[in-house]
Design an enzyme around this catalytic site. Structure first.
Site, short mmCIF file in Angstrom:
data_model
loop_
_atom_site.label_atom_id
_atom_site.label_comp_id
_atom_site.label_asym_id
_atom_site.label_seq_id
_atom_site.Cartn_x
_atom_site.Cartn_y
_atom_site.Cartn_z
N ASP A 13 0.81 -1.23 0.00
CA ASP A 13 0.00 0.00 0.00
C ASP A 13 0.84 1.27 0.00
OD1 ASP A 13 -2.21 -1.67 0.13
OD2 ASP A 13 -2.26 -1.62 2.31
N LYS A 16 1.78 2.17 -5.10
CA LYS A 16 2.30 1.63 -6.37
C LYS A 16 1.37 1.92 -7.54
CE LYS A 16 2.35 -2.40 -4.36
NZ LYS A 16 2.07 -2.03 -2.96
N GLY A 40 -4.54 -4.26 -3.78
CA GLY A 40 -5.53 -3.22 -4.08
C GLY A 40 -4.74 -2.00 -4.48
N HIS A 41 -4.70 -1.69 -5.77
CA HIS A 41 -3.88 -0.57 -6.26
C HIS A 41 -4.81 0.58 -6.69
CE1 HIS A 41 -0.27 -3.44 -7.18
NE2 HIS A 41 -0.66 -3.46 -5.93
N GLN A 223 1.99 -6.03 -3.17
CA GLN A 223 2.46 -6.13 -1.77
C GLN A 223 3.77 -5.34 -1.62
OE1 GLN A 223 1.39 -9.52 -3.26
NE2 GLN A 223 -0.51 -8.51 -2.73
N ALA A 331 3.78 12.44 1.22
CA ALA A 331 4.47 13.44 2.02
C ALA A 331 3.44 14.36 2.70
CB ALA A 331 5.41 14.27 1.14
N GLY A 414 -0.19 14.04 -2.90
CA GLY A 414 -1.64 13.87 -2.90
C GLY A 414 -1.99 12.69 -3.79
P1 GDP Z 1 -0.78 0.35 -3.52
O1 GDP Z 1 -1.37 -0.92 -3.07
O2 GDP Z 1 0.69 0.43 -3.29
O3 GDP Z 1 -1.14 0.69 -4.95
O4 GDP Z 1 -1.41 1.49 -2.60
P2 GDP Z 1 -2.98 1.61 -2.20
O5 GDP Z 1 -3.72 2.10 -3.38
O6 GDP Z 1 -3.46 0.41 -1.53
O7 GDP Z 1 -2.88 2.71 -1.06
C1 GDP Z 1 -2.35 3.98 -1.28
C2 GDP Z 1 -3.43 5.00 -0.94
O8 GDP Z 1 -2.83 6.28 -0.83
C3 GDP Z 1 -4.49 5.16 -2.01
O9 GDP Z 1 -5.70 5.47 -1.40
C4 GDP Z 1 -3.98 6.31 -2.85
O10 GDP Z 1 -5.03 7.02 -3.51
C5 GDP Z 1 -3.37 7.17 -1.79
N1 GDP Z 1 -2.22 7.99 -2.21
C6 GDP Z 1 -1.23 7.69 -3.10
N2 GDP Z 1 -0.31 8.68 -3.12
C7 GDP Z 1 -0.72 9.61 -2.23
C8 GDP Z 1 -0.18 10.84 -1.76
O11 GDP Z 1 0.89 11.29 -2.16
N3 GDP Z 1 -0.89 11.50 -0.79
C9 GDP Z 1 -2.07 11.04 -0.30
N4 GDP Z 1 -2.69 11.75 0.63
N5 GDP Z 1 -2.61 9.89 -0.72
C10 GDP Z 1 -1.94 9.17 -1.65
P1 IMO Z 2 -0.89 -4.17 -2.23
O1 IMO Z 2 -0.46 -4.74 -3.55
C1 IMO Z 2 -0.95 -4.53 2.10
C2 IMO Z 2 -1.00 -8.56 3.77
C3 IMO Z 2 -2.24 -9.00 4.51
C4 IMO Z 2 -1.63 -9.96 5.51
C5 IMO Z 2 -0.53 -10.64 4.71
C6 IMO Z 2 -0.92 -11.96 4.08
O2 IMO Z 2 -2.19 -3.46 -2.29
O3 IMO Z 2 0.19 -3.38 -1.62
P2 IMO Z 2 -2.50 -12.71 2.09
O4 IMO Z 2 -3.89 -12.31 1.72
O5 IMO Z 2 -1.50 -12.40 1.04
O6 IMO Z 2 -2.42 -14.12 2.58
O7 IMO Z 2 -2.14 -11.81 3.38
O8 IMO Z 2 -0.18 -9.71 3.68
N1 IMO Z 2 -1.23 -8.08 2.40
C7 IMO Z 2 -1.17 -6.80 2.03
N2 IMO Z 2 -0.98 -5.68 2.79
N3 IMO Z 2 -1.05 -4.43 0.76
C8 IMO Z 2 -1.21 -5.53 0.00
O9 IMO Z 2 -1.19 -5.48 -1.35
C9 IMO Z 2 -1.31 -6.78 0.64
N4 IMO Z 2 -1.51 -8.05 0.21
C10 IMO Z 2 -1.43 -8.83 1.30
O10 IMO Z 2 -2.88 -7.92 5.14
O11 IMO Z 2 -1.03 -9.25 6.55
MG MG Z 3 -2.90 -1.61 -1.80
#
Ligand code: GDP
Ligand code: IMO
Ligand code: MG
Length: 423
Positions: A13, A16, A40-41, A223, A331, A414
């Site tokens: 999270d 990416k 979840g991207h 991840q 940031a 953001g």
């Molecule tokens: P990923 O799994 O690495 O793609 O990240 P996620 O989408 O799960 O979580 C990142 C969250 O931060 C999402 O809700 C994005 O919309 C949000 N996000 C990404 N970059 C920024 C940023 O620079 N500032 C803020 N406030 N939110 C951000």
């Molecule tokens: P993205 O790609 C954050 C965590 C779960 C749990 C552990 C194992 O959005 O960054 P699993 O379902 O793989 O057996 O869970 O890994 N986990 C993540 N945490 N972002 C993810 O993906 C994750 N995918 C799995 O919360 O701790």
């Molecule tokens: Mg994610």
């Protein structure tokens, strides 16, 4: 051409999805190489927020081919839903989405097994997303899994049944209630029918042909390195290789073909699920970070645990991945703090200080040692270039860069595409 790899350096999270979206215009192909619907991207542009789980984050760009590689585990039901939800955006899946026949299929009983295993662990549970990831990779390594190409064969039903019978035996050991299985299977087979209509390919040839013909390919990690099956905080990890090397095995590209390795990290840390997190905050600061950063899981909605940035962990991730460029995300979330803490070392119960993530560290009571720096304590909403950064933010970036030994080439302020500052 070489393939560039983008991956998370923390516990997932990191942002990416946003970075792939921002970089996508410079690429012809975006490819996922591991993980599955546990990811979840999030991408935000034109006022709309999209969350992708299995489809690569280049899907919104008309000229980009999106490839799901052999290292991925796929849930046909979730894939069908994802594709249906994108119908209104006029995306041509025939033209822009390609799935490896060697990718592994998550079947309904994998999800039931995930739930049964987690339940049996009691308070030692991993905190899995319960998408069936662990049991599916287990079957892959155990050489009994179903692969995408299998759905095209006449004996698919037979192969499926053999695997389900095996799973039922295990589930009965855990006294797991199978009442929901029939309904899950109905949805599964409907989704498999839909799956057969997609582009199913030998993606290792697709990817290598693209590279040979001079196309630019970006591998999108899921991840993060601290959730890696080998190097993460085992057993509180996911079941795939989340690191740069995973792009080689998950796409079929040679190590010599890897170009840039983009390491994505938050200006602080989060973790969802169980496991060690030395800099975790249990106080009002942690609560404020969660609120300001909207730190709730993109896949499960669970509140994410929050804490200060952890340099030993980042240095470790940079080392095992060979990161060539760093991108610092979120940031703006630190705007609310007058002072910011940076973990430089861990202190062990015997009073010694270490900055390495050794085997022992996982089980030791490691206390973070912090350096405190002044925060910028101001909004970054109007900031559009590096020169407009408050001095404290510039100093924060410079300090991290110096400690980590890799340039920070992008700072995100953001969630929107436009809130991205290149250096
Ligand atoms: P990923 O799994 O690495 O793609 O990240 P996620 O989408 O799960 O979580 C990142 C969250 O931060 C999402 O809700 C994005 O919309 C949000 N996000 C990404 N970059 C920024 C940023 O620079 N500032 C803020 N406030 N939110 C951000
Ligand atoms: P993205 O790609 C954050 C965590 C779960 C749990 C552990 C194992 O959005 O960054 P699993 O379902 O793989 O057996 O869970 O890994 N986990 C993540 N945490 N972002 C993810 O993906 C994750 N995918 C799995 O919360 O701790
Ligand atoms: Mg994610």
């Amino acid at each position: 051409m070489k393939i560039d790899v983008l991956l998370g350096l923390q516990w997932g999270d990191e942002g990416k999805g946003k970075v792939v979206d921002v970089l996508a215009p410079h690429y012809d192909v975006v490819a996922r190489f591991q993980g599955g619907p546990n990811a979840g991207h999030t991408l935000e542009f034109d006022g709309i927020k999209h969350v992708l789980h299995q489809i690569p984050s280049g899907i919104f760009r008309e000229n980009i081919q999106n490839i799901v590689g052999n290292g991925v585990v796929l849930d046909p039901v979730i894939l069908k839903k994802e594709i249906e939800a994108l119908h209104k955006f006029n995306i041509s899946f025939k033209k822009n989405l390609f799935i490896s026949k060697k990718a592994t299929i998550i079947i309904p009983t994998h999800k039931l097994l995930d739930a049964a295993y987690e339940k049996s662990k009691g308070d030692k549970k991993i905190g899995s997303t319960l998408k069936g990831i662990g049991p599916t990779y287990q079957d892959k390594i155990g050489r009994v899994a179903l692969r995408v190409g299998d759905i095209l064969a006449d004996d698919f039903q037979e192969k499926y049944q053999t695997l389900v019978e095996k799973h039922k035996t295990i589930l009965s050991f855990y006294e797991f209630d199978l009442a929901q299985l029939q309904e899950l299977e109905r949805a599964f087979f409907e989704a498999v029918d839909f799956f057969r209509t997609l582009n199913l390919v030998d993606s290792e040839y697709e990817v290598n042909d693209h590279l040979t013909s001079g196309k630019k390919v970006l591998a999108e990690g899921a991840q993060g390195s601290l959730l890696d099956i080998d190097f993460g905080s085992y057993p509180f990890v996911t079941s795939s290789s989340t690191m740069a090397a995973g792009a080689c095995t998950g796409l079929g590209v040679a190590p010599s073909k890897i170009g840039e390795v983009f390491g994505i990290f938050k200006a602080y840390c989060t973790r969802v699920g169980s496991g060690p997190f030395p800099t975790e905050l249990f106080d009002v600061d942690g609560e404020a970070m969660r609120k300001e950063g909207n730190e709730f899981g993109s896949t499960t909605g669970r509140p994410r645990r929050c804490g200060w940035i952890d340099l030993p962990a980042l240095k470790y991730s940079i080392m095992i991945n060979g990161v060539t460029q760093l991108f610092m995300m979120k940031a703006d979330v630190l705007n609310i703090f007058e002072e910011i803490k940076i973990c430089t070392h861990y202190e062990l119960p015997d009073g010694s200080r270490v900055d390495r993530l050794t085997y022992e560290l996982n089980s030791e009571d490691a206390k973070p040692v912090y350096k405190t720096v002044p925060g910028w304590f101001t909004s970054l909403a109007e900031v559009r270039e590096y020169d407009q950064f408050p001095q404290e933010l510039k100093d924060y970036v410079k300090y991290l860069e110096q400690e980590l030994g890799v340039p920070i080439k992008m700072v995100s302020v953001g969630p929107d595409r436009t809130q991205t500052i290149l250096r």
